[in-house]
Design a protein around this motif. Sequence first.
Motif, PDB file in Angstrom:
ATOM      1  N   ALA A 425      -4.908  15.941 -22.883  1.00 23.93           N
ATOM      2  CA  ALA A 425      -5.147  17.377 -23.081  1.00 23.93           C
ATOM      3  C   ALA A 425      -6.546  17.652 -23.617  1.00 23.93           C
ATOM      4  CB  ALA A 425      -4.103  17.945 -24.035  1.00 23.93           C
ATOM      5  N   GLY A 426      -7.158  16.702 -24.262  1.00 23.29           N
ATOM      6  CA  GLY A 426      -8.521  16.896 -24.760  1.00 23.29           C
ATOM      7  C   GLY A 426      -8.596  17.192 -26.238  1.00 23.29           C
ATOM      8  N   ASN A 427      -7.483  17.569 -26.841  1.00 27.90           N
ATOM      9  CA  ASN A 427      -7.432  17.812 -28.281  1.00 27.90           C
ATOM     10  C   ASN A 427      -8.548  18.737 -28.762  1.00 27.90           C
ATOM     11  OD1 ASN A 427      -6.410  17.623 -30.835  1.00 27.90           O
ATOM     12  ND2 ASN A 427      -7.372  15.661 -31.311  1.00 27.90           N
ATOM     13  N   ASP A 428      -8.722  19.879 -28.054  1.00 28.55           N
ATOM     14  CA  ASP A 428      -9.798  20.801 -28.463  1.00 28.55           C
ATOM     15  C   ASP A 428      -9.246  22.138 -28.944  1.00 28.55           C
ATOM     16  OD1 ASP A 428     -10.742  21.842 -25.069  1.00 28.55           O
ATOM     17  OD2 ASP A 428      -8.810  21.689 -26.097  1.00 28.55           O
ATOM     18  N   GLY A 429      -7.994  22.194 -29.369  1.00 27.26           N
ATOM     19  CA  GLY A 429      -7.421  23.436 -29.868  1.00 27.26           C
ATOM     20  C   GLY A 429      -5.927  23.320 -30.023  1.00 27.26           C
ATOM     21  N   VAL A 430      -5.328  24.325 -30.680  1.00 27.94           N
ATOM     22  CA  VAL A 430      -3.887  24.299 -30.954  1.00 27.94           C
ATOM     23  C   VAL A 430      -3.077  24.234 -29.670  1.00 27.94           C
ATOM     24  CG1 VAL A 430      -1.974  25.626 -31.925  1.00 27.94           C
ATOM     25  CG2 VAL A 430      -4.113  25.466 -33.174  1.00 27.94           C
ATOM     26  N   ASN A 431      -3.486  24.995 -28.649  1.00 26.17           N
ATOM     27  CA  ASN A 431      -2.703  25.043 -27.415  1.00 26.17           C
ATOM     28  C   ASN A 431      -2.576  23.677 -26.744  1.00 26.17           C
ATOM     29  OD1 ASN A 431      -2.186  27.763 -27.632  1.00 26.17           O
ATOM     30  ND2 ASN A 431      -4.048  28.358 -26.519  1.00 26.17           N
ATOM     31  N   THR A 432      -3.648  22.912 -26.744  1.00 25.68           N
ATOM     32  CA  THR A 432      -3.594  21.600 -26.098  1.00 25.68           C
ATOM     33  C   THR A 432      -2.738  20.630 -26.902  1.00 25.68           C
ATOM     34  OG1 THR A 432      -5.681  20.988 -27.145  1.00 25.68           O
ATOM     35  CG2 THR A 432      -5.806  21.838 -24.902  1.00 25.68           C
ATOM     36  N   VAL A 433      -2.808  20.703 -28.232  1.00 28.70           N
ATOM     37  CA  VAL A 433      -1.966  19.863 -29.082  1.00 28.70           C
ATOM     38  C   VAL A 433      -0.504  20.255 -28.897  1.00 28.70           C
ATOM     39  CG1 VAL A 433      -1.395  19.246 -31.463  1.00 28.70           C
ATOM     40  CG2 VAL A 433      -3.786  19.444 -30.769  1.00 28.70           C
ATOM     41  N   LEU A 434      -0.241  21.551 -28.840  1.00 29.81           N
ATOM     42  CA  LEU A 434       1.128  22.032 -28.622  1.00 29.81           C
ATOM     43  C   LEU A 434       1.666  21.536 -27.284  1.00 29.81           C
ATOM     44  CD1 LEU A 434       3.568  23.747 -29.423  1.00 29.81           C
ATOM     45  CD2 LEU A 434       2.399  25.741 -28.449  1.00 29.81           C
ATOM     46  N   GLU A 435       0.810  21.562 -26.263  1.00 29.29           N
ATOM     47  CA  GLU A 435       1.224  21.078 -24.945  1.00 29.29           C
ATOM     48  C   GLU A 435       1.578  19.589 -24.993  1.00 29.29           C
ATOM     49  OE1 GLU A 435      -0.576  20.581 -20.435  1.00 29.29           O
ATOM     50  OE2 GLU A 435      -1.635  21.856 -21.868  1.00 29.29           O
ATOM     51  N   ALA A 436       0.821  18.817 -25.781  1.00 31.73           N
ATOM     52  CA  ALA A 436       1.115  17.390 -25.942  1.00 31.73           C
ATOM     53  C   ALA A 436       2.489  17.189 -26.583  1.00 31.73           C
ATOM     54  CB  ALA A 436       0.031  16.721 -26.788  1.00 31.73           C
TER      55      ALA A 436
END
Length: 475
Positions: A425-436
């Motif tokens: 996901a790239g770990n560049d924000g809450v949304n990408t971490v949430l998606e993980a």
Amino acid sequence: MPNRVVLDAKTARWLPWVVAIAFFMQSLDGTILNTALPAMAEDLAENPLRMQGVIIAYMLTVALLIPASGWIADRFGTKKIFFGAIMLFSIGSLLCALSSSLSMLVGARVIQGLGGALMLPVGRLVVLRAYPRSELVRIMGFITIPGLLGPLLGPTMGGWMVQYLTWHWIFLINLPVGMIGCYAVWKFIPDLRGSERTRFDSLGFLLFGAAMVLITIAMEGLGELHLPHLRVMLLLFGGMACLAAYWLRAGHIENPLFSPVLFKTRTFAVGILGNLFARLGSGALPFLVPLLLQIALGYSPSQAGMSMLPLAAAAMVAKSVARPLIERLGYRVVLTGNTLLLGMMLASMGLVSEQTPYPLLLAMLAVLGAINSLQFTAMNTVTLIDLDDAQASSGNSLLSVVAQLALSLGVACAGALLGGFTAQAGNDGVNTVLEAFQLTFLTVGIMAMLAAAIFLQLSPKDGKRVVSREHDIEH
């Protein structure tokens, strides 16, 4: 036969309280840590999504030492070993609080695990040998109550301590309890030991232990340790080779650590394999949920801890309905259906987002807690229900080992998945971490559902009637 002692009235009254203290210490420690992981990671300058080693180090150490606990208690006496177990657990707790790096913390958790591995089985052994069978149900019921309170209090206490004190207090709280426990053991625990000196299967212990360690490190190598795939494959292959060597050897020696004969009992074979694979999903739950709430959804530590209350409370309530439900439907229906439900509920956690209403999230966690509790109770009873008295002790020991191993593998697997999805996901924000997190829950849920195929191998008649030889080992 073990040496028997006649307990005086004072010892008979206080001994269950001493064992209950040890049960509570271990039970509380198993749940208080999860809520504190993000705060610990921040203080130690680590990625909070790669802190699973702190949990796995403890669980794996406990799993490794359980097979030797009975022999150690017989060899050196229950009083010394129980005292030493609480002392080691307390020293490990102090070292955890003093740790200034992740590697120091993991090492301290290993010391804590050495104590934790002996507290539970030796505590049970003391009760089994000190009281007549007519008193056993009452005493065992009493000493397991604190073990049920630990998961209820742990996440809330952990969250509160992290938010209003520091994470170090989740370990320091064990010290006064440990001091009281050590004093009580020296005063009230009788020194019981086996009258016959049995030979311990040292080579079997080393092979079995090496298999557990290598397979777990291989799983960790995909996640926190970032090992090259070739090294992971070598570790996995080495672990499987040690396991194969153990079972080949165990088949033709007189007193193996765990006898392959146990697996001739179908309910035991299905129960052990079902425990191993179903717990891979449920074992990830206490690790993933506090991280999801704090890192992806922005909850405070105390909020995250309070949010875990419905999960633990529903688990306690579900215990009261487990027995009548199993008696009515049988193990095959209950375990197959409940395993599918467990997988679906784990996968449904992948739908949680910032827009999810808080009451709905609490309801989902409560349902998960109830399903998980029913799963553990049914799996553990079906595993042991058809073993005769001669096999019950060895079967119970193997079940305890498999339960701990599966929980540690579940955390390692969840950590590897979470790390892999986060990297994508790239770990560049809450949304990408949430998606993980969402993808991790979905994958873990699918893995748990696959275990239903194992429980389908039970006969519809297996365990229709729950007999008295039932054990509920949740750790």
